[in-house]
Design a protein around this motif. Structure first.
Motif, PDB file in Angstrom:
ATOM      1  N   ARG A  62       8.679  23.956  13.437  1.00  0.00           N
ATOM      2  CA  ARG A  62       8.378  23.030  12.346  1.00  0.00           C
ATOM      3  C   ARG A  62       7.966  21.664  12.896  1.00  0.00           C
ATOM      4  O   ARG A  62       8.625  21.113  13.779  1.00  0.00           O
ATOM      5  N   TYR A  63       6.900  21.116  12.328  1.00  0.00           N
ATOM      6  CA  TYR A  63       6.414  19.784  12.681  1.00  0.00           C
ATOM      7  C   TYR A  63       6.576  18.873  11.461  1.00  0.00           C
ATOM      8  O   TYR A  63       6.384  19.296  10.327  1.00  0.00           O
ATOM      9  N   ILE A  64       6.958  17.623  11.712  1.00  0.00           N
ATOM     10  CA  ILE A  64       7.149  16.640  10.650  1.00  0.00           C
ATOM     11  C   ILE A  64       6.168  15.495  10.861  1.00  0.00           C
ATOM     12  O   ILE A  64       6.011  15.002  11.977  1.00  0.00           O
ATOM     13  N   VAL A  65       5.500  15.086   9.774  1.00  0.00           N
ATOM     14  CA  VAL A  65       4.549  13.970   9.826  1.00  0.00           C
ATOM     15  C   VAL A  65       5.041  12.873   8.879  1.00  0.00           C
ATOM     16  O   VAL A  65       5.281  13.137   7.698  1.00  0.00           O
ATOM     17  N   ASN A  66       5.229  11.662   9.417  1.00  0.00           N
ATOM     18  CA  ASN A  66       5.662  10.517   8.634  1.00  0.00           C
ATOM     19  C   ASN A  66       4.613   9.413   8.700  1.00  0.00           C
ATOM     20  O   ASN A  66       3.986   9.208   9.741  1.00  0.00           O
ATOM     21  N   ILE A  67       4.438   8.702   7.588  1.00  0.00           N
ATOM     22  CA  ILE A  67       3.556   7.533   7.560  1.00  0.00           C
ATOM     23  C   ILE A  67       4.385   6.318   7.159  1.00  0.00           C
ATOM     24  O   ILE A  67       5.096   6.347   6.147  1.00  0.00           O
ATOM     25  N   PHE A  68       4.287   5.271   7.972  1.00  0.00           N
ATOM     26  CA  PHE A  68       5.059   4.055   7.743  1.00  0.00           C
ATOM     27  C   PHE A  68       4.123   2.887   7.428  1.00  0.00           C
ATOM     28  O   PHE A  68       3.079   2.741   8.058  1.00  0.00           O
ATOM     29  N   VAL A 115       6.447   5.614   3.756  1.00  0.00           N
ATOM     30  CA  VAL A 115       5.728   5.743   2.489  1.00  0.00           C
ATOM     31  C   VAL A 115       5.303   7.177   2.184  1.00  0.00           C
ATOM     32  O   VAL A 115       5.013   7.502   1.029  1.00  0.00           O
ATOM     33  N   SER A 116       5.223   8.045   3.190  1.00  0.00           N
ATOM     34  CA  SER A 116       4.855   9.453   2.962  1.00  0.00           C
ATOM     35  C   SER A 116       5.441  10.309   4.068  1.00  0.00           C
ATOM     36  O   SER A 116       5.596   9.862   5.222  1.00  0.00           O
ATOM     37  N   LEU A 139       0.840  -1.204   0.000  1.00  0.00           N
ATOM     38  CA  LEU A 139       0.000   0.000   0.000  1.00  0.00           C
ATOM     39  C   LEU A 139       0.869   1.246   0.000  1.00  0.00           C
ATOM     40  O   LEU A 139       1.837   1.347   0.752  1.00  0.00           O
ATOM     41  N   GLN A 140       0.494   2.203  -0.857  1.00  0.00           N
ATOM     42  CA  GLN A 140       1.182   3.486  -0.922  1.00  0.00           C
ATOM     43  C   GLN A 140       0.200   4.596  -0.585  1.00  0.00           C
ATOM     44  O   GLN A 140      -1.006   4.461  -0.800  1.00  0.00           O
ATOM     45  N   THR A 141       0.710   5.713  -0.082  1.00  0.00           N
ATOM     46  CA  THR A 141      -0.142   6.857   0.251  1.00  0.00           C
ATOM     47  C   THR A 141       0.315   8.076  -0.541  1.00  0.00           C
ATOM     48  O   THR A 141       1.502   8.234  -0.832  1.00  0.00           O
ATOM     49  N   VAL A 142      -0.630   8.933  -0.867  1.00  0.00           N
ATOM     50  CA  VAL A 142      -0.345  10.172  -1.599  1.00  0.00           C
ATOM     51  C   VAL A 142      -1.146  11.305  -0.978  1.00  0.00           C
ATOM     52  O   VAL A 142      -2.079  11.081  -0.208  1.00  0.00           O
ATOM     53  N   GLY A 143      -0.742  12.538  -1.323  1.00  0.00           N
ATOM     54  CA  GLY A 143      -1.508  13.715  -0.902  1.00  0.00           C
ATOM     55  C   GLY A 143      -1.491  13.961   0.589  1.00  0.00           C
ATOM     56  O   GLY A 143      -2.432  14.540   1.138  1.00  0.00           O
ATOM     57  N   LEU A 144      -0.423  13.555   1.282  1.00  0.00           N
ATOM     58  CA  LEU A 144      -0.363  13.767   2.732  1.00  0.00           C
ATOM     59  C   LEU A 144      -0.256  15.262   3.038  1.00  0.00           C
ATOM     60  O   LEU A 144       0.572  15.971   2.489  1.00  0.00           O
ATOM     61  N   LYS A 145      -1.135  15.746   3.917  1.00  0.00           N
ATOM     62  CA  LYS A 145      -1.064  17.128   4.382  1.00  0.00           C
ATOM     63  C   LYS A 145      -1.438  17.160   5.865  1.00  0.00           C
ATOM     64  O   LYS A 145      -2.187  16.312   6.359  1.00  0.00           O
ATOM     65  N   ALA A 146      -0.901  18.138   6.572  1.00  0.00           N
ATOM     66  CA  ALA A 146      -1.172  18.246   8.014  1.00  0.00           C
ATOM     67  C   ALA A 146      -1.176  19.713   8.398  1.00  0.00           C
ATOM     68  O   ALA A 146      -0.462  20.533   7.823  1.00  0.00           O
ATOM     69  N   PHE A 147      -1.987  20.066   9.403  1.00  0.00           N
ATOM     70  CA  PHE A 147      -2.097  21.451   9.854  1.00  0.00           C
ATOM     71  C   PHE A 147      -2.793  21.483  11.221  1.00  0.00           C
ATOM     72  O   PHE A 147      -3.469  20.543  11.614  1.00  0.00           O
TER      73      PHE A 147
END
Length: 294
Positions: free
Chosen positions: A274-280, A286-287, A169-177
């Motif tokens: 700065r905040y960093i968001v990772n998806i594993f 993956v994002s 599985l892959q993810t796209v369009g990751l955004k965070a706020f």
């Protein structure tokens, strides 16, 4: 002769008594007028301070609304300037009933205008959010095309290797706020750390026919400006790799694009930076994305 002098003395005493009574009465009346004047001045000063406080609070609300907009809103800015002008006039105004009534009427008029402008501003932010969602959908379609192109580029490799590497599985369009959460449940995006209640992150699980349908999970990691892991901050081990994650994003995958949103909240207040968001996907990243809170 003595009787005449006695009568004169008596008349003089009576006259002096009357004058003394008039003097005392005049002094008492003058003192009362002075005290009434001071009392009225104190009440007018207090009312002036209340009007100034109301205008100051209104100005702060405009400051927040203006600060939340990346693009300057001229209507909000002009309204904020009018409030500042009214505050400057109030500072140098005379403490009179008519003057304060005039300022109070102007304040009420500005209050009605503010309610209209802030409502329109909220609608504008909702429209912007819908536009962002539409752009994300476009990005998903582009991602699908990219995946198709990539599959053509690797068609000369061994089929077993392709299947093994692509069945993920892959993810796209990751955004965070950051978001402000109203008591009604309404969410308002914000870039201010002190205003943020939670972090909202959204992404799309891209369609992949090589992955079987069913319950799936991805690991979300949110790092604050000091590289601390927000949220649950729990650990999981994959072989020799140990992953600290904020939450487990669980969903049912049905072989089609799937939009997912999650929330992460700190144990205390948000820090600026700065905040960093990772998806594993297990141990594989993956994002990733980042954003800033001011």
């Amino acid at each position: 002769m003595e009787s005449t002098n006695s009568n004169k003395n008596t008349g003089l005493k009576i006259a002096l008594g009357i004058l003394l009574a008039l003097f005392i009465g005049t002094g008492f009346y003058t003192s009362k007028l002075y005290n009434d004047k001071k009392k009225n001045e104190a009440e007018l000063t207090k009312e002036k301070q209340l009007v100034m406080s109301d205008l100051s609070n209104m100005a702060k609300q405009y400051d927040i609304a203006i600060g939340e907009n990346k693009i300057a809103n001229e209507d909000l800015t002009e309204a904020r300037n009018r409030i500042q002008g009214l505050m400057d006039s109030l500072k140098i105004s005379q403490n009179s009933v008519n003057s304060l009534m005039s300022f109070r009427k102007k304040y009420l008029s500005l209050q009605e205008e503010m309610n209209v402008l802030l409502t329109e501003n909220d609608k504008l932010k909702i429209q912007n959010a819908l536009l962002a969602t539409s752009l994300d959908s476009t990005n998903v379609r582009l991602a699908e095309r990219t995946m198709f192109t990539d599959s053509l580029l690797v068609q000369n490799t061994e089929l077993a290797t392709v299947v093994e590497n692509a069945a993920v599985l892959q993810t796209v369009g990751l955004k965070a706020f950051g978001v402000i959460e109203r008591s009604s449940g309404k969410l308002i995006p914000t870039e201010r750390a002190r205003r943020s209640d939670k972090i909202r992150l959204c992404y799309t699980v891209a369609k992949n026919t090589l992955v079987g349908a069913g319950d799936k999970e991805l690991y979300v990691q949110v790092l604050d400006p000091s590289d601390n892991v927000l949220g649950a901050n729990e650990q999981i081990q994959f072989g020799e790799t140990v992953l600290n994650y904020s939450l487990v994003s669980k969903f049912n995958y049905e072989n089609r694009n799937l939009n997912i949103c999650e929330f992460v909240a700190p144990k205390g207040e948000f820090s600026k930076g700065r905040y960093i968001v990772n998806i594993f996907n297990k141990k594989e990243l993956v994002s990733t994305t980042e954003f800033t809170l001011e």
